[in-house]
Design a protein around this motif. Sequence first.
Motif, short mmCIF file in Angstrom:
data_model
loop_
_atom_site.label_atom_id
_atom_site.label_comp_id
_atom_site.label_asym_id
_atom_site.label_seq_id
_atom_site.Cartn_x
_atom_site.Cartn_y
_atom_site.Cartn_z
N ARG A 1 1.26 -0.94 -0.30
CA ARG A 1 -0.17 -0.77 -0.51
C ARG A 1 0.67 0.88 0.08
N ALA A 2 0.69 2.17 -0.77
CA ALA A 2 1.38 3.14 -1.09
C ALA A 2 0.73 4.51 -1.25
N LYS A 3 1.26 5.68 -0.72
CA LYS A 3 -0.01 6.74 -0.91
C LYS A 3 0.64 7.75 -2.74
N VAL A 4 -0.06 7.77 -3.80
CA VAL A 4 0.10 7.92 -5.11
C VAL A 4 -0.06 9.30 -5.50
N GLU B 1 -10.06 18.53 -3.42
CA GLU B 1 -10.37 17.93 -2.10
C GLU B 1 -9.36 17.41 -1.45
N LEU B 2 -8.82 16.38 -2.86
CA LEU B 2 -7.79 15.56 -2.02
C LEU B 2 -6.51 15.55 -3.03
N VAL C 1 -16.28 15.33 -8.51
CA VAL C 1 -15.63 13.44 -9.49
C VAL C 1 -15.35 12.96 -8.00
N HIS C 2 -15.76 11.76 -8.53
CA HIS C 2 -15.37 10.37 -7.15
C HIS C 2 -13.78 9.38 -6.78
N LEU C 3 -13.94 9.47 -5.65
CA LEU C 3 -13.13 8.19 -6.10
C LEU C 3 -12.47 7.41 -6.83
N VAL D 1 -12.81 16.57 -6.11
CA VAL D 1 -12.95 17.48 -7.20
C VAL D 1 -14.45 17.97 -6.74
N ILE D 2 -14.47 19.04 -6.81
CA ILE D 2 -15.96 20.02 -7.10
C ILE D 2 -15.76 20.97 -7.85
N ALA D 3 -17.15 21.42 -8.66
CA ALA D 3 -16.78 22.50 -9.16
C ALA D 3 -17.85 22.89 -8.99
N ARG D 4 -17.98 24.14 -8.29
CA ARG D 4 -19.36 25.31 -8.24
C ARG D 4 -19.34 26.69 -8.16
N HIS D 5 -20.42 26.70 -8.25
CA HIS D 5 -20.55 28.34 -8.23
C HIS D 5 -19.86 28.65 -6.73
N ALA D 6 -19.35 30.36 -6.86
CA ALA D 6 -18.70 30.27 -5.66
C ALA D 6 -19.23 31.61 -5.05
#
Length: 228
Positions: A104-107, A130-131, A160-162, A188-193
């Motif tokens: 296991r490793a973080k990429v 978000e990540l 966008v989810h994992l 990832v999240i795209a939203r109005h400011a």
Amino acid sequence: MATNHNLTATGRKDEGKGASRRLRRSGHVPAIVYGGHQDPMSIQIEHNHLWIASQNEWFYSAIVDLAVDGQVQKVLLRDMQRHPFKQQILHLDFLRVSENEALRAKVPLHFVNQETSPAGKSAGVVVTHELNEVEVSCLPKDLPEFLEIDLADLVVGDIVHLSQIKLPKGVTIPALAHGGKEHDLAIVIARHARVEVEEESEAAPEASADVPAAKVAKPEAGDAAKKK
């Protein structure tokens, strides 16, 4: 297949805080290699060479060919201690990896085509990451140095989810094995400011309403008598 990366080290027998301080003064970094069904090994690495390597993204996620006194073993960086304010690495922990055992490793995540996406080109839209990295599980030979997230079709309101990451063959995301939406994190999240619009002040009330009771003019004695 990931690019080969190399580090050179020498074994050391002196341990303890005093020995570590002497090593650092001589321009070296104390480190330890463990795991892989072998005994832990204390090593030392030349600091300047190590510092240059640490400026690269691969240093934190890729499998490294670590040559210790001429013998090469494949390792992953597991921990690194830095000086609080100096440009100095104080200590490293490396984990041995076995070719036939999953690890296991973080990429790191690389986000591409965000600027040219519908969301990226829309005024007043904020795209948040978000990540920036994700933990994967795979055999050492399959470990990617990064995962690419293509945002070319991202529109306002998209999340966008994992589970939407395109994974190389042989690579899985352990978090998704648990099932359930709570483990399928947003990346990832795209939203109005949010635009905070100040409301216009209401019309000022009548002056008498703002005058403290103590300062309201008292009626004349004559007027008071007339009201009786």
